[in-house]
Design a protein around this motif. Sequence first.
Motif, PDB file in Angstrom:
ATOM      1  N   ARG A 168       0.053  -9.340   5.639  1.00 51.86           N
ATOM      2  CA  ARG A 168       0.990  -8.893   4.594  1.00 51.86           C
ATOM      3  C   ARG A 168       2.064  -7.980   5.173  1.00 51.86           C
ATOM      4  N   ARG A 186      -2.206 -11.672 -10.448  1.00 51.96           N
ATOM      5  CA  ARG A 186      -3.656 -11.419 -10.521  1.00 51.96           C
ATOM      6  C   ARG A 186      -4.192 -11.720 -11.927  1.00 51.96           C
ATOM      7  N   ARG A 215      11.328  -9.970  -3.442  1.00 51.13           N
ATOM      8  CA  ARG A 215      10.638  -9.847  -2.169  1.00 51.13           C
ATOM      9  C   ARG A 215      11.294 -10.693  -1.098  1.00 51.13           C
ATOM     10  N   GLU A 261       0.161 -14.369   2.253  1.00 49.27           N
ATOM     11  CA  GLU A 261       1.504 -14.964   2.305  1.00 49.27           C
ATOM     12  C   GLU A 261       2.185 -14.827   0.940  1.00 49.27           C
ATOM     13  N   GLY A 266       3.909  11.978   1.209  1.00 46.51           N
ATOM     14  CA  GLY A 266       3.262  13.094   0.511  1.00 46.51           C
ATOM     15  C   GLY A 266       2.242  12.603  -0.501  1.00 46.51           C
ATOM     16  N   TYR A 295      -6.716   3.208  -8.455  1.00 44.86           N
ATOM     17  CA  TYR A 295      -7.333   4.468  -8.022  1.00 44.86           C
ATOM     18  C   TYR A 295      -7.431   4.455  -6.497  1.00 44.86           C
ATOM     19  N   ASN A 296      -7.886   5.596  -5.955  1.00 41.59           N
ATOM     20  CA  ASN A 296      -8.136   5.647  -4.522  1.00 41.59           C
ATOM     21  C   ASN A 296      -9.339   6.550  -4.274  1.00 41.59           C
ATOM     22  N   GLY A 354       0.780  -1.228   0.000  1.00 40.38           N
ATOM     23  CA  GLY A 354       0.000   0.000   0.000  1.00 40.38           C
ATOM     24  C   GLY A 354       0.813   1.280   0.000  1.00 40.38           C
ATOM     25  N   ARG A 382      -8.305   1.847  -1.808  1.00 34.87           N
ATOM     26  CA  ARG A 382      -7.841   1.420  -3.136  1.00 34.87           C
ATOM     27  C   ARG A 382      -8.965   0.732  -3.930  1.00 34.87           C
ATOM     28  N   THR A 408       4.890  -8.073 -10.110  1.00 33.49           N
ATOM     29  CA  THR A 408       4.591  -9.501  -9.953  1.00 33.49           C
ATOM     30  C   THR A 408       3.184  -9.692  -9.394  1.00 33.49           C
ATOM     31  N   LYS A 464       3.992   1.542  -4.521  1.00 34.41           N
ATOM     32  CA  LYS A 464       4.943   1.016  -5.512  1.00 34.41           C
ATOM     33  C   LYS A 464       4.284   0.934  -6.891  1.00 34.41           C
ATOM     34  N   GLY A 465       3.067   0.419  -6.934  1.00 32.77           N
ATOM     35  CA  GLY A 465       2.387   0.279  -8.218  1.00 32.77           C
ATOM     36  C   GLY A 465       2.097   1.630  -8.842  1.00 32.77           C
ATOM     37  N   THR A 466       1.581   2.534  -8.034  1.00 31.72           N
ATOM     38  CA  THR A 466       1.241   3.880  -8.522  1.00 31.72           C
ATOM     39  C   THR A 466       2.468   4.551  -9.136  1.00 31.72           C
ATOM     40  N   GLY A 496       7.368  -5.053  -6.553  1.00 29.23           N
ATOM     41  CA  GLY A 496       6.928  -6.262  -5.849  1.00 29.23           C
ATOM     42  C   GLY A 496       7.851  -7.449  -6.055  1.00 29.23           C
TER      43      GLY A 496
HETATM   44  P1  AP5 Z   1      -0.447   1.106  -4.647  1.00 30.11           P
HETATM   45  O1  AP5 Z   1       0.365   1.838  -5.642  1.00 30.11           O
HETATM   46  O2  AP5 Z   1      -1.447   0.121  -5.133  1.00 30.11           O
HETATM   47  O3  AP5 Z   1       0.498   0.457  -3.535  1.00 30.11           O
HETATM   48  P2  AP5 Z   1       1.492  -0.783  -3.620  1.00 30.11           P
HETATM   49  O4  AP5 Z   1       2.703  -0.443  -2.843  1.00 30.11           O
HETATM   50  O5  AP5 Z   1       1.667  -1.219  -5.042  1.00 30.11           O
HETATM   51  O6  AP5 Z   1       0.628  -1.801  -2.789  1.00 30.11           O
HETATM   52  P3  AP5 Z   1       0.302  -3.351  -2.973  1.00 30.11           P
HETATM   53  O7  AP5 Z   1      -0.704  -3.665  -1.915  1.00 30.11           O
HETATM   54  O8  AP5 Z   1      -0.086  -3.688  -4.405  1.00 30.11           O
HETATM   55  O9  AP5 Z   1       1.638  -3.986  -2.670  1.00 30.11           O
HETATM   56  P4  AP5 Z   1       1.892  -5.394  -2.223  1.00 30.11           P
HETATM   57  O10 AP5 Z   1       3.353  -5.408  -2.306  1.00 30.11           O
HETATM   58  O11 AP5 Z   1       1.301  -5.815  -0.939  1.00 30.11           O
HETATM   59  O12 AP5 Z   1       1.026  -6.266  -3.272  1.00 30.11           O
HETATM   60  P5  AP5 Z   1       1.403  -6.974  -4.653  1.00 30.11           P
HETATM   61  O13 AP5 Z   1       0.332  -6.695  -5.599  1.00 30.11           O
HETATM   62  O14 AP5 Z   1       2.811  -6.724  -5.016  1.00 30.11           O
HETATM   63  O15 AP5 Z   1      -1.171   2.228  -3.736  1.00 30.11           O
HETATM   64  C1  AP5 Z   1      -2.087   1.848  -2.735  1.00 30.11           C
HETATM   65  C2  AP5 Z   1      -3.266   2.829  -2.751  1.00 30.11           C
HETATM   66  O16 AP5 Z   1      -2.805   4.104  -2.295  1.00 30.11           O
HETATM   67  C3  AP5 Z   1      -3.879   3.071  -4.122  1.00 30.11           C
HETATM   68  O17 AP5 Z   1      -5.263   3.248  -3.965  1.00 30.11           O
HETATM   69  C4  AP5 Z   1      -3.234   4.386  -4.603  1.00 30.11           C
HETATM   70  O18 AP5 Z   1      -4.106   5.122  -5.446  1.00 30.11           O
HETATM   71  C5  AP5 Z   1      -3.010   5.105  -3.288  1.00 30.11           C
HETATM   72  N1  AP5 Z   1      -1.789   5.928  -3.249  1.00 30.11           N
HETATM   73  C6  AP5 Z   1      -0.556   5.581  -3.721  1.00 30.11           C
HETATM   74  N2  AP5 Z   1       0.328   6.553  -3.465  1.00 30.11           N
HETATM   75  C7  AP5 Z   1      -0.364   7.532  -2.809  1.00 30.11           C
HETATM   76  C8  AP5 Z   1       0.000   8.802  -2.257  1.00 30.11           C
HETATM   77  N3  AP5 Z   1       1.272   9.266  -2.345  1.00 30.11           N
HETATM   78  N4  AP5 Z   1      -0.963   9.541  -1.643  1.00 30.11           N
HETATM   79  C9  AP5 Z   1      -2.219   9.074  -1.530  1.00 30.11           C
HETATM   80  N5  AP5 Z   1      -2.634   7.877  -2.037  1.00 30.11           N
HETATM   81  C10 AP5 Z   1      -1.710   7.118  -2.670  1.00 30.11           C
HETATM   82  O19 AP5 Z   1       1.343  -8.507  -4.182  1.00 30.11           O
HETATM   83  C11 AP5 Z   1       0.117  -9.123  -3.832  1.00 30.11           C
HETATM   84  C12 AP5 Z   1       0.404 -10.568  -3.432  1.00 30.11           C
HETATM   85  O20 AP5 Z   1       0.972 -11.285  -4.534  1.00 30.11           O
HETATM   86  C13 AP5 Z   1       1.398 -10.756  -2.289  1.00 30.11           C
HETATM   87  O21 AP5 Z   1       0.792 -10.649  -1.009  1.00 30.11           O
HETATM   88  C14 AP5 Z   1       1.921 -12.173  -2.582  1.00 30.11           C
HETATM   89  O22 AP5 Z   1       0.987 -13.149  -2.167  1.00 30.11           O
HETATM   90  C15 AP5 Z   1       1.995 -12.187  -4.086  1.00 30.11           C
HETATM   91  N6  AP5 Z   1       3.287 -11.751  -4.612  1.00 30.11           N
HETATM   92  C16 AP5 Z   1       3.518 -10.675  -5.410  1.00 30.11           C
HETATM   93  N7  AP5 Z   1       4.817 -10.578  -5.698  1.00 30.11           N
HETATM   94  C17 AP5 Z   1       5.440 -11.597  -5.071  1.00 30.11           C
HETATM   95  C18 AP5 Z   1       6.792 -12.014  -4.980  1.00 30.11           C
HETATM   96  N8  AP5 Z   1       7.798 -11.356  -5.596  1.00 30.11           N
HETATM   97  N9  AP5 Z   1       7.059 -13.116  -4.225  1.00 30.11           N
HETATM   98  C19 AP5 Z   1       6.102 -13.799  -3.618  1.00 30.11           C
HETATM   99  N10 AP5 Z   1       4.792 -13.459  -3.673  1.00 30.11           N
HETATM  100  C20 AP5 Z   1       4.459 -12.354  -4.388  1.00 30.11           C
END
Ligand code: AP5
Length: 231
Positions: free
Chosen positions: A175, A41, A93, A62, A203, A141-142, A15, A132, A36, A18-20, A90
Motif C-alpha cells: 500500500r 468495506r 487517489r 492495490e 503529533g 481506535y488504536n 495509516g 489500529r 472510500t 486521514k480517517g481519524t 481516501g
Molecule cells: P487512520 O485514521 O485509520 O489512518 P488512515 O490514514 O485513514 O489510514 P488507512 O489505512 O485507512 O488509509 P488508506 O488510505 O490506506 O486506506 P483506505 O481505507 O482509504 O489511523 C491509523 C491508526 O493510527 C488508527 O489506529 C488511529 O487511531 C491511529 N492514529 C491516527 N492519528 C494518530 C495520531 N496523531 N497519533 C497516534 N495515533 C494516531 O483504503 C483501503 C483500500 O481500499 C485501499 O488499499 C484500496 O484498495 C481501496 N481504496 C480506497 N479508496 C480508494 C480509491 N479512491 N481508489 C482506489 N482504491 C481505493
Amino acid sequence: MSTNGRIVVLLGAPGVGKGTQGVRLGRELGWAHVSTGDLLRAALRNGTPLGHEARKYMDAGELVPDGVMIDLVGEHLAGLGPRRGVVFDGFPRTVQQAEALDRALAGEGRAVAAAALLDAPDAVLFKRISGRRSSPGGRVYNVYFDPPRRDGVCDETGDALIHRADDQPETVRTRLAVYQEVTAPLIGYYEAKGLLVRVNAEGDIDEVYAALLAAVGDAKTAVDGIATTGS
Ligand code: AP5
C-alpha cells in the motif's frame, strides 16, 4: 456562518490519520465525511457486487480501478446534494480520480477548496497501523494511542473491534509503494492549483487536528466558519 458546499480533500499515506481526522472534521463542521475505504468495506461486509469486485484489490493492497471508484463517488455526491460540505478521505487517489472529481464538482458550480497533505515518517505509519482496531461502523481506535474503554469493544456501538485484513505488514508495504507511485503525484496536482496545505501529522491526535484546522483555515479559499466551530 454557513459552511455548506465546501469541499476539502485529505491526502496522505496509509495509516497517517486521514480517517481519524476526517471523522472529527466532519462531525465538528457538520460536513459529510466520505471515506472510500469505508464505503468499500461496507460493500464487502454486505456482500454486494461492488464488494465482491473490490475484495481482490483491497486484500492485495492495490487500488480498485478508477472507473469503479469514480462511479461510486459520483453516486454518493449526488445523494448528498450540492449544499453539503464534504471532507474526502481516501479519494481522489489518482490524477484520473482528481480530474473526475473536479468535473463532477464543476457540474454543481463548485470546486475543491483545499487539499490537506498529512505527513509522517513510515516508522510512525507502521506503528499506528499495527495498533489500529476498527469498528464496523467506521470508528477507529488504536491499542497504543487511542484505546477503547473496554478491550476489543467499540465505545459507541458495542460492536467487536476488528483488525483489518489489509493491515498485515506485507500488504502495508504494498500500500505504501502504491501510494508513492500513484497517489503522491496528487501533491503536485493540487500544488499547481494553489490548493495544497501541508500538515505535520507526527503529533498526537489533538495536535494534528489543531494543525489541520489551522492549515485549512489558512488556505484562503477554504472554509468559512472553521475558526468558529473548533473542538
Ligand atoms: P487512520 O485514521 O485509520 O489512518 P488512515 O490514514 O485513514 O489510514 P488507512 O489505512 O485507512 O488509509 P488508506 O488510505 O490506506 O486506506 P483506505 O481505507 O482509504 O489511523 C491509523 C491508526 O493510527 C488508527 O489506529 C488511529 O487511531 C491511529 N492514529 C491516527 N492519528 C494518530 C495520531 N496523531 N497519533 C497516534 N495515533 C494516531 O483504503 C483501503 C483500500 O481500499 C485501499 O488499499 C484500496 O484498495 C481501496 N481504496 C480506497 N479508496 C480508494 C480509491 N479512491 N481508489 C482506489 N482504491 C481505493
